[in-house]
Structure formats: structure tokens, C-alpha cells
Design a protein around this motif. Sequence first.
Motif, PDB file in Angstrom:
ATOM      1  N   LEU A 163       0.721  -1.327  -0.282  1.00  0.00           N
ATOM      2  CA  LEU A 163       0.082   0.227   0.251  1.00  0.00           C
ATOM      3  C   LEU A 163       0.949   0.849  -0.259  1.00  0.00           C
ATOM      4  N   GLY A 164       1.945   1.045   1.100  1.00  0.00           N
ATOM      5  CA  GLY A 164       2.846   2.100   0.923  1.00  0.00           C
ATOM      6  C   GLY A 164       3.151   2.879  -0.526  1.00  0.00           C
ATOM      7  N   PRO A 165       3.492   2.248  -1.032  1.00  0.00           N
ATOM      8  CA  PRO A 165       4.584   3.170  -2.426  1.00  0.00           C
ATOM      9  C   PRO A 165       3.356   3.084  -3.035  1.00  0.00           C
ATOM     10  N   ALA A 166       2.153   2.326  -3.525  1.00  0.00           N
ATOM     11  CA  ALA A 166       1.275   2.391  -4.706  1.00  0.00           C
ATOM     12  C   ALA A 166       0.420   4.126  -4.176  1.00  0.00           C
ATOM     13  N   MET A 167       0.287   3.864  -3.262  1.00  0.00           N
ATOM     14  CA  MET A 167      -0.323   5.529  -2.246  1.00  0.00           C
ATOM     15  C   MET A 167       0.446   6.573  -2.508  1.00  0.00           C
ATOM     16  N   GLY A 168       1.972   5.951  -2.198  1.00  0.00           N
ATOM     17  CA  GLY A 168       3.226   7.427  -1.721  1.00  0.00           C
ATOM     18  C   GLY A 168       3.262   7.698  -4.333  1.00  0.00           C
ATOM     19  N   GLY A 169       2.892   7.141  -4.993  1.00  0.00           N
ATOM     20  CA  GLY A 169       3.143   6.847  -6.169  1.00  0.00           C
ATOM     21  C   GLY A 169       2.189   7.669  -6.941  1.00  0.00           C
ATOM     22  N   LEU A 170       0.994   7.008  -5.834  1.00  0.00           N
ATOM     23  CA  LEU A 170      -0.056   7.872  -6.424  1.00  0.00           C
ATOM     24  C   LEU A 170      -0.563   8.881  -6.634  1.00  0.00           C
ATOM     25  N   LEU A 171      -0.581   9.843  -4.566  1.00  0.00           N
ATOM     26  CA  LEU A 171      -0.691  11.354  -4.115  1.00  0.00           C
ATOM     27  C   LEU A 171       0.484  11.961  -4.407  1.00  0.00           C
ATOM     28  N   GLY A 172       1.750  11.182  -4.500  1.00  0.00           N
ATOM     29  CA  GLY A 172       2.864  12.044  -5.320  1.00  0.00           C
ATOM     30  C   GLY A 172       2.725  12.870  -6.659  1.00  0.00           C
ATOM     31  N   ARG A 173       2.011  12.019  -7.558  1.00  0.00           N
ATOM     32  CA  ARG A 173       1.411  13.090  -8.865  1.00  0.00           C
ATOM     33  C   ARG A 173       0.898  14.159  -8.462  1.00  0.00           C
ATOM     34  N   ILE A 174       0.305  14.361  -7.153  1.00  0.00           N
ATOM     35  CA  ILE A 174      -0.745  15.118  -7.558  1.00  0.00           C
ATOM     36  C   ILE A 174      -0.005  15.967  -5.913  1.00  0.00           C
ATOM     37  N   ASN A 175       1.075  15.737  -5.590  1.00  0.00           N
ATOM     38  CA  ASN A 175       1.362  16.678  -4.445  1.00  0.00           C
ATOM     39  C   ASN A 175       2.380  16.158  -3.904  1.00  0.00           C
ATOM     40  N   VAL A 176       3.661  15.479  -3.913  1.00  0.00           N
ATOM     41  CA  VAL A 176       5.100  15.967  -3.324  1.00  0.00           C
ATOM     42  C   VAL A 176       4.504  15.079  -1.725  1.00  0.00           C
ATOM     43  N   MET A 177       3.963  16.331  -0.726  1.00  0.00           N
ATOM     44  CA  MET A 177       3.530  16.189   0.314  1.00  0.00           C
ATOM     45  C   MET A 177       2.605  15.602   1.366  1.00  0.00           C
ATOM     46  N   LEU A 178       1.827  15.160  -0.272  1.00  0.00           N
ATOM     47  CA  LEU A 178       1.020  14.350   0.533  1.00  0.00           C
ATOM     48  C   LEU A 178       0.648  13.487   0.512  1.00  0.00           C
ATOM     49  N   PRO A 179       1.762  12.241   0.628  1.00  0.00           N
ATOM     50  CA  PRO A 179       1.840  10.875   1.361  1.00  0.00           C
ATOM     51  C   PRO A 179       2.065  11.143   2.764  1.00  0.00           C
ATOM     52  N   LEU A 180       3.169  12.030   2.872  1.00  0.00           N
ATOM     53  CA  LEU A 180       3.513  12.843   3.914  1.00  0.00           C
ATOM     54  C   LEU A 180       2.719  12.990   5.377  1.00  0.00           C
ATOM     55  N   LEU A 181       1.434  13.757   4.424  1.00  0.00           N
ATOM     56  CA  LEU A 181       0.225  14.532   5.691  1.00  0.00           C
ATOM     57  C   LEU A 181      -0.367  13.437   5.836  1.00  0.00           C
ATOM     58  N   ILE A 182      -0.533  12.576   4.476  1.00  0.00           N
ATOM     59  CA  ILE A 182      -1.523  10.243   5.502  1.00  0.00           C
ATOM     60  C   ILE A 182      -0.413   9.839   5.950  1.00  0.00           C
ATOM     61  N   ALA A 183       0.716   9.576   6.047  1.00  0.00           N
ATOM     62  CA  ALA A 183       1.204   9.108   6.994  1.00  0.00           C
ATOM     63  C   ALA A 183       0.880   9.490   8.797  1.00  0.00           C
ATOM     64  N   VAL A 184       1.328  11.356   8.323  1.00  0.00           N
ATOM     65  CA  VAL A 184       0.519  11.388  10.155  1.00  0.00           C
ATOM     66  C   VAL A 184      -0.903  11.297  10.067  1.00  0.00           C
ATOM     67  N   ALA A 185      -1.671  11.373   9.369  1.00  0.00           N
ATOM     68  CA  ALA A 185      -3.001  10.864   9.671  1.00  0.00           C
ATOM     69  C   ALA A 185      -2.779   9.477  10.023  1.00  0.00           C
ATOM     70  N   ILE A 186      -2.614   9.284   9.971  1.00  0.00           N
ATOM     71  CA  ILE A 186      -2.585   7.789  10.292  1.00  0.00           C
ATOM     72  C   ILE A 186      -1.720   7.126  10.965  1.00  0.00           C
ATOM     73  N   ALA A 187      -0.825   7.968  11.542  1.00  0.00           N
ATOM     74  CA  ALA A 187      -0.059   7.773  13.065  1.00  0.00           C
ATOM     75  C   ALA A 187      -0.924   8.432  14.277  1.00  0.00           C
TER      76      ALA A 187
END
Length: 420
Positions: A163-187
Motif C-alpha cells: 500500500l505504501g509505494p502505491a499510495m505514495g506514487g499515486l498521491l505524489g503525482r498530485i502533490n509530493v507532500m500529500l503522502p507525508l501528510l497521510i502518514a502523519v494522519a495514520i499515525a
Amino acid sequence: MASSQRSRSSTLFCAFLTLLNDRLSESLIFPLLPFLLASFSNDGRIIGLLAGSYALAQFGFTPLIGALSDHYGRKPVIAGCVAGSVLGLGLFALTLSIDWASVAWVSGSSLPLGLLFLGRLIDGVSGGTAATASAVLADITPPERRAKAFGLIGVAFGLGFILGPAMGGLLGRINVMLPLLIAVAIAVLNLLLVVGVLPETHPPQARLPLPRKRDLQPFSPLARVLRDPRVRRLCSAFFLFFLGFSGFTAVLVLYFKQAFDWGPGLAGAAFLVVGVVATVVQGGLIGPLVKRLGEWRLSLAGLGFVIAGCLLIAVAAPATAKVLVFSGVALLALGTGLVTPCLRALVSRRLNDAGQGAALGSLQGLQSLAGFIGPPLAGLVYETISWKSPFWLGITLMAGVVLLVAGGLPGQAGPRAEVT
């Protein structure tokens, strides 16, 4: 009875989410690290040090976290670790979101990089969540059913790597910061569930006193296991393997970005391939393969796959990059999925029951130590020799591991003793 079942289910869910969060936060961010750091540094040495800092903190503090959970209970330790993960990831995200160029007194200073390193160190210090969540599973499960319960660990880690690389690659195309914010929200969600739902599974009567300070420092167990003639060769091989593997994987995305001009999507897709292959190997293939071939032969075969994967990546050119790189990372995942459990099993089989815990715990320590040394070393050769040099260094180290493993085990005639 129903209440007890609900309590067990909620405990299993919290432990599973904690294990998933431990892997997901890393696998979301790691493939995007060079893109996240683009405004700070494109130096492989900085990226290598940043990757290694997490492993260093984890290496130094994991023994203490384990002892604290045995003394104070699982819930407060897991809550503290997940809170540390929220703090570390949050500081990392906040630092990357600030326009430091507009802050006059910071311009040209190393403060932003210092904050990034601090965030990674905090996250590494609190990286004992996986071990403590595993202890929760052991607390609530009878010995005869623990193997099935521990299967959750593999499921969570495999799912995180997919899930991590899939979400990171997909969301990173929109905004490279978005996967990092998702990681914070999950934590943050993980922390809320641990505090609000997770019961204490380690009763007061089972608590242990805190060990002496000298028993908590991480180097003594490593020295003891490396002095043991029964496992010295295999433990050295284990360390060298992760020294090479953690090194070239730390600069892998930077290499994709600079050599082939790949963006977050292709980089994330490459790591998605790694997650899928590793999950299939460790989740379904490893058991039947061990029964058929034995750990010794599988270790050598896995090392061959890793060397082949490094070679394909090293010889790739822009015109052939997609085919060779995706084939290479698939071979790397296949090889690592074979080598890691097989080397652990070979070490375990060389020891009696009394030495199992210390030796296998020392293997984790060796892996963390290699994870600290390998990335900065790879970053150094990446910048000072060539972009491809970490992969050639990895091939050289893997050849050394082959010699250690293929030379036969101390006190045994050769591979026949290891075939099951």
C-alpha cells in the motif's frame, strides 16, 4: 464470553494497525525522499545519512523499549512510541512545508536539515512499536496458537510494503507532500486507538524489574554472538548482507531521479513491485521451498538473485531503464525474501533453546547497525565515485556473503546437514 471476544478482537485490531503503521509510514515516504528533499539537497551523502539516522536511533533504543514494556506494561510503551512517531513525522512534515527561503535569519543555515534529522531520530527512537505490538500478540495468545497470531505481523508488513509505494506514487503525482501528510494522519489515528481502545495485556504480576544500564547497551549482545563459533560466520554474513542491501536501496530513488529522470509515480511503482514480490515469497512460497531445498541452498539462490538484480540496475541505460530496473527490483525482492528468513533459520538451528532469544535479538541489532552504516557509505560512494558505484559495491558485498555461506557451516561438512 462475548465481551472477552470483543476485547480480544479490539486488541488484535490495535496491534495490527500499529504494525501496519510502522511499515506504512516508511514505505509511503521512502520512495519520495529525494523529491521531498529537492529544495534542501540532492546530495547522496545527505540522503544516506538521513536514511541511516533512523536505524541508528532504533539500534540504540530498542533494548530499552523492550525492557520498559516488560516493566511498565505494553499499553503505555506503545502509546509513547506511537506518540513519538507522530512527533517525528509531524516535525519532518512541518519542516518540509515551510518556505525557508522567505525566512531571512534562516537563509543559508543548516537549521532545516537539522530539523529533518531530528524528526528522523525521534521517529527512530520510538521505533519499538513493532516489537511491543508483537509482545501484545504473545500476551493474548496461547503458545500453541501463536504461530497463527504472529502471521498478522507478516500480513501487516506485506500490506504496508504494497500500500505504501502505491499510495505514495499515486498521491505524489498530485502533490509530493500529500503522502507525508497521510502518514502523519495514520499515525495520529493509531495513537487515538491505542489510547482509547487497547487494553493492557501484560498483568502486574508478570512484570519484570528493569535491567542494569550496562545490560541495555546494544553492543555487548552483538559481540557475544559474533564470538560464538557456532554462528559467527552466519552472523557476519547477515550483517554484510544488510550492509549492502540497505546501502544501495537508500540511494535507489535518487539514482532513478538523476539517471533516468523518473518522477514519484515510476519510483513508487518500482517499490510496489518490491512489496508484491516480497509478500508472495515470504507469505506463500518460503515454506514449501524450504521443505524442498533447505535453508542453505535457498540462501545461496537468494544471494544469486540479489546480485543479478543489482547487475541489471547497474547496467540500465535511459532507453532500457523500465525493463531492466523493474526486472532488477523484482529479483532484489525475490532474493531478499529468500535470504533473510533462511539465514535467520540457519542461525537458529545452530543453537540450543537457551540461546535462541539472545541470538535472534542480536540479528535484529546487526540489521539495525548495518542499516545505519550502509546508507551513508552508499551515499559517499554515490557522490565521490559514480552514480552506479553503490550497486557495484553491493555486488561485491553479496559475493562476500556467498563465500561465508557457501564455505559450509562451522563444525559441519556442508549443505547436506542443513537440508530439511
